[in-house]
Design a protein around this motif. Structure first.
Motif, PDB file in Angstrom:
ATOM      1  N   THR A  38     -17.906   2.269  14.375  1.00  9.99           N
ATOM      2  CA  THR A  38     -18.901   2.195  13.545  1.00  9.99           C
ATOM      3  C   THR A  38     -18.136   2.466  12.255  1.00  9.99           C
ATOM      4  O   THR A  38     -17.458   3.132  12.029  1.00  9.99           O
ATOM      5  CB  THR A  38     -19.897   3.385  13.908  1.00  9.99           C
ATOM      6  OG1 THR A  38     -20.376   3.311  15.241  1.00  9.99           O
ATOM      7  CG2 THR A  38     -21.021   3.545  12.980  1.00  9.99           C
ATOM      8  N   LEU A  39     -18.821   1.671  11.238  1.00  7.63           N
ATOM      9  CA  LEU A  39     -18.169   1.819   9.665  1.00  7.63           C
ATOM     10  C   LEU A  39     -18.881   2.950   9.152  1.00  7.63           C
ATOM     11  O   LEU A  39     -19.972   3.371   9.061  1.00  7.63           O
ATOM     12  CB  LEU A  39     -18.562   0.700   8.989  1.00  7.63           C
ATOM     13  CG  LEU A  39     -17.883  -0.594   9.433  1.00  7.63           C
ATOM     14  CD1 LEU A  39     -18.215  -1.925   8.682  1.00  7.63           C
ATOM     15  CD2 LEU A  39     -16.173  -0.549   9.356  1.00  7.63           C
ATOM     16  N   ILE A  40     -17.929   3.833   8.312  1.00 12.49           N
ATOM     17  CA  ILE A  40     -18.463   5.134   7.856  1.00 12.49           C
ATOM     18  C   ILE A  40     -17.648   5.001   6.484  1.00 12.49           C
ATOM     19  O   ILE A  40     -16.783   4.327   6.152  1.00 12.49           O
ATOM     20  CB  ILE A  40     -17.836   6.501   8.665  1.00 12.49           C
ATOM     21  CG1 ILE A  40     -16.452   6.507   8.816  1.00 12.49           C
ATOM     22  CG2 ILE A  40     -18.900   6.551   9.945  1.00 12.49           C
ATOM     23  CD1 ILE A  40     -16.118   7.893   9.495  1.00 12.49           C
ATOM     24  N   SER A  41     -18.451   5.694   5.282  1.00 10.79           N
ATOM     25  CA  SER A  41     -17.830   5.500   4.305  1.00 10.79           C
ATOM     26  C   SER A  41     -16.687   6.669   3.783  1.00 10.79           C
ATOM     27  O   SER A  41     -17.044   7.842   4.239  1.00 10.79           O
ATOM     28  CB  SER A  41     -18.833   5.872   3.160  1.00 10.79           C
ATOM     29  OG  SER A  41     -18.394   5.979   1.702  1.00 10.79           O
ATOM     30  N   ASP A  42     -15.706   6.449   3.223  1.00 12.73           N
ATOM     31  CA  ASP A  42     -14.658   7.127   2.726  1.00 12.73           C
ATOM     32  C   ASP A  42     -14.630   7.034   1.336  1.00 12.73           C
ATOM     33  O   ASP A  42     -13.391   7.455   0.587  1.00 12.73           O
ATOM     34  CB  ASP A  42     -13.188   6.606   3.219  1.00 12.73           C
ATOM     35  CG  ASP A  42     -12.083   7.434   2.989  1.00 12.73           C
ATOM     36  OD1 ASP A  42     -12.175   8.757   3.167  1.00 12.73           O
ATOM     37  OD2 ASP A  42     -10.863   7.128   2.355  1.00 12.73           O
ATOM     38  N   GLU A  43     -15.768   6.937   0.476  1.00 12.31           N
ATOM     39  CA  GLU A  43     -15.938   7.221  -0.928  1.00 12.31           C
ATOM     40  C   GLU A  43     -16.141   8.805  -1.269  1.00 12.31           C
ATOM     41  O   GLU A  43     -16.195   9.731  -0.316  1.00 12.31           O
ATOM     42  CB  GLU A  43     -17.101   6.453  -1.477  1.00 12.31           C
ATOM     43  CG  GLU A  43     -17.024   4.979  -1.121  1.00 12.31           C
ATOM     44  CD  GLU A  43     -15.840   4.294  -2.064  1.00 12.31           C
ATOM     45  OE1 GLU A  43     -15.445   4.959  -3.048  1.00 12.31           O
ATOM     46  OE2 GLU A  43     -15.506   3.156  -1.873  1.00 12.31           O
TER      47      GLU A  43
END
Length: 780
Positions: free
Chosen positions: A497-502
């Motif tokens: 699952t894609l998660i944000s690393d911003e």
């Protein structure tokens, strides 16, 4: 005129003569009165001393500490064991290498090609579940495993237990320790030599020996000083058992009276047996070594029954003055005194000339200084005390002679101690730092038994137990519990699952802002969930945790087994929660045990001094997380070691050994952590400074090095590879999370639950590399 009568001179003289008579009578009266009072006082004093003698001698003579034992070495065919480790275990419990085995406590080794064949004669032991007698058996070791195990007749043995190592005691306040032994179990030569050296007339006198006193007085007169004592063995017992060591005439009188009373009430066998168990033979730290049975363990690490002539003579030599003749500090004195005892043995006909010559040529034969201590593993013993305090009063533990069987593995413990000491010293040299400290906790996976505990870089020194009491921020060690929280929601989150690393900013109620950043100060945009953990991205973890909700992460930590304080702040997502190494081991054990919570335990059984069971400490388990989510997390923690922050040390391990773990580093590198596990062993390591100052060590450059050194020496098995339930592996593209294939660039082999497999595929660019990646080699 009346004439006055003159007094007769005789009458006057008569009156004067009665005065002395009355004076003498009064003096005699006072004399007899005083004598009667003194006699009465003396009689009352003797009656009091008689009461004292009987009350203590017939009652509970000693406060006997609880004896603490390690787990026994259990041998069976297929056990991972090398010849080096096996011999170290044998030597640790006092077995002696010989050419040919003839009695208990001996072993002989033969080599045949790559196989080591051992003939062993066990001592037998009263275990918590059954008594096992001394027996001979044969053991063969080949390729690092037990290949055969047979009894003396050649029949296969399914299991063979060696007696456990005694690792310490729980001592009374006065600091005395002893192993009680019955007179019939004392080797006859020891008893006979003791009487020949200390009290030749023991069987004939009545507590005191006037001939002995006269002989000593004459010797002292000739020498011009005190060179010989006239005390009998009974008087020595009275002095040690009832009185102080004050040097005074009144104490000597009291000692003599009590010796006569003791001899009057009790037979010689009882007195001799008590002396054998009471005599002071040395010091081990704060504990006094009393009695010949404990003396044999202290100096030779052997039971009394196995001592040879030379060793027996040395123990009896120490009766004269255990400090003055201390064989570690004053070997020349000890040797001279031992040889004098040997001469007495020969003079009394207890040994022949050949035995005398052989015994005098023998070395002292004591264990190396500091190699044996009544409190061998202080950090682990402290854990045992704390767990026992829930069920027993301290005074019972200090005085009732309980026998406590624990989970400690001496083999693992000794390696953990050595690795910690050596690696910390090397890190200080390499990085030019001082005052580095450390702690290690090792448990078995599944049973939750504590196998080893190191609370100081100098593990035997005692003092502050960092494994139990050093509460420090755990840093990135908390991250797996954030990701487990997500994996427990399979409809929303999977490894790909894609998660944000911003960058992320969280504003607290007080207006303060929390703005975590990655260690590299770079952001990576959208990343697969697994990569956020493998590369320990702070921003991705923080965003995921806030999305899940802090309360959900709190509950995951609670379910994993942590019951300490958790701050109600977002920074706990990156490790702003303090734990001890033992507490970290507790929650990581739940991860290693596939989501099953098991309280860590150090105690297996408690028996009375007579061998009766008091309390069992059975295994307690509770499935708190799904096996599917736990397996997925375990696999991601394997990736951490294979490809993430732990990859620098993984090259020292074979590809087919599945290991999992996580590094942890706190602000300014004040704390260096690593927690990792195989299928058998979990180990947690912390390094830092007691004053909380900065270090140059991250989790991977510090604690991971200690962990890798330790795990590299343990015979262990890899973590589980077979997926449970509805979990299956598939190839996914690590940049998009879409389906991929085995030979595609960026393809990663990940465990997916039902419904987590993507429906579309990413473009495939063939990977031209000829060498298969580690997971391909692992599953072939």
């Amino acid at each position: 005129m009346t004439r006055r009568r003159r007094k007769s001179p005789n009458r006057r003289r008569g009156k004067r003569s009665t005065a002395p008579r009355h004076g003498w009578a009064l003096a005699r009266l006072w004399f007899w009165y005083g004598l009667g009072v003194v006699t009465l006082i003396a009689l009352l004093w003797v009656l009091y001393l008689n009461h004292v003698v009987q009350e203590k001698f017939e009652g509970k003579k000693w406060s006997v500490p609880a004896r603490v034992y390690a787990r026994p070495l259990e041998l069976y065919q297929g056990l991972a064991l090398t010849a080096e480790l096996f011999e170290q275990e044998l030597l640790a419990i006092g077995y002696r290498p010989v050419e040919r085995v003839s009695g208990p406590g001996q072993y002989a080794r033969q080599r045949s090609g790559g196989t080591s064949i051992y003939q062993v004669y066990s001592r037998g032991f009263e275990f918590w579940d059954q008594d096992e007698s001394a027996r001979r058996f044969e053991l063969s070791l080949a390729s690092g495993r037990v290949s055969t195990l047979r009894d003396a007749s050649g029949d296969p043995l399914p299991l063979m237990r060696l007696e456990p190592e005694e690792i310490g005691g729980i001592f009374p306040a006065h600091g005395e320790d002893r192993l009680l032994v019955r007179l019939e179990d004392v080797p006859p030569r020891l008893g006979e030599t003791l009487l020949a050296v200390e009290d030749r007339n023991f069987l004939d006198h009545h507590g005191i020996s006037f001939s002995g006193i006269a002989r000593a007085a004459w010797a002292n007169l000739r020498a011009g000083g005190v060179v010989q004592g006239g005390s009998t063995l009974t008087q020595q017992l009275v002095k040690n058992f009832y009185l102080t060591h004050e040097r005074s005439f009144s104490r000597k009188i009291q000692e003599a009276i009590m010796a006569v009373l003791l001899d009057w009430h009790y037979d010689k066998a009882e007195i001799l047996e008590t002396y054998i168990n009471e005599v002071y033979l040395g010091q081990s730290g704060a504990q006094g070594v009393h009695g010949f049975a404990l003396g044999a363990q202290h100096y030779f690490r052997q039971p009394l029954s196995e001592l040879d002539t030379s060793q027996t003579a040395l123990l009896i030599a120490l009766v004269k003055g255990a400090s003055y003749y201390n064989p570690w500090r004053h070997p020349e004195r000890a040797l001279e005194r031992r040889d004098l005892v040997l001469k007495v043995m020969a003079r009394e006909g207890l040994i022949d000339a050949a035995t005398l010559r052989q015994a005098r040529e023998a070395p002292l034969g004591i264990v190396p200084s500091g190699d044996y201590n009544l409190q061998s593993y202080p950090a682990f013993i402290e854990l045992v005390k704390r767990q026992l305090s829930r069920d027993y009063r301290e005074e019972d533990l200090q005085s009732d002679g309980l026998r406590i069987f624990t989970s400690l593995s001496p083999m693992v413990q000794r390696r953990a101690e050595r690795v910690m000491s050596e690696r910390v010293h090397r890190l200080e040299q390499d990085y030019g730092i001082e005052g580095l400290q450390g702690a290690t906790v090792v448990t078995s996976v599944g049973a939750g038994e504590v196998l080893a505990m190191v609370g100081d870089r100098n593990a035997r020194s005692g003092g502050f137990n960092r494994a139990l009491d050093a509460r420090r921020p755990i840093g990135s060690l908390v991250k797996p519990f954030v990701y487990l929280t997500a994996l427990e929601q399979p409809e929303q989150y999977g490894p790909a699952t894609l998660i944000s690393d911003e960058p992320v900013t969280v504003e607290a109620k007080n207006g303060q802002r929390w703005q975590p950043r990655n260690a590299s100060l770079e952001s990576h945009g959208e990343v697969p969930l697994y990569l956020g953990l493998v590369n320990s991205y702070n921003q991705a973890t923080a965003r995921l945790g806030m999305e899940l909700g802090l309360e959900s992460v709190y509950q995951t930590l609670r379910r994993a087994g942590f019951d300490g304080h958790i701050p109600q702040v977002p920074s706990i997502l990156l490790g702003a929660v303090e734990m001890t190494p033992t507490e970290v081991a507790g929650i990581y054990h739940t991860l290693a045990a596939e989501g099953v919570y098991t309280p860590l335990r150090a105690i297996r059984e408690v028996l009375t001094a007579e061998g009766e069971p008091l309390r069992r400490y059975p295994l307690s388990v509770e499935q708190r997380f799904s096996t599917e989510g736990s397996f997925q997390l375990q696999y991601l923690l394997q990736l951490v070691l294979r490809e993430g922050t732990g990859k620098q040390v993984y090259q020292q391990f074979p590809d087919d050994l599945a290991l999992a773990g996580k590094t942890g580093t706190t602000n300014d590198q004040r704390d260096s952590w690593f927690a990792g596990f195989s299928g058998q062993h979990l180990a947690v390591v912390w390094l830092g400074r007691d004053n909380n100052k900065e270090t140059p060590l991250s989790g991977s450059t510090g604690a991971l090095q200690v962990w890798a050194d330790l795990m590299g020496e343990l015979p262990t098995q890899g973590a589980a590879l077979a997926p449970p339930g509805d979990v299956s592996f598939d190839w996914l593209d690590q940049s998009t999370g879409l389906l991929s294939a085995e030979r595609c660039e960026g393809a990663v082999w990940l465990p997916l639950r039902e419904g987590q497999t993507p429906q579309t595929s990413a473009p495939c660019h063939l990977d031209r590399s000829e060498s298969p990646r580690w997971w391909q080699r692992l599953w072939r």
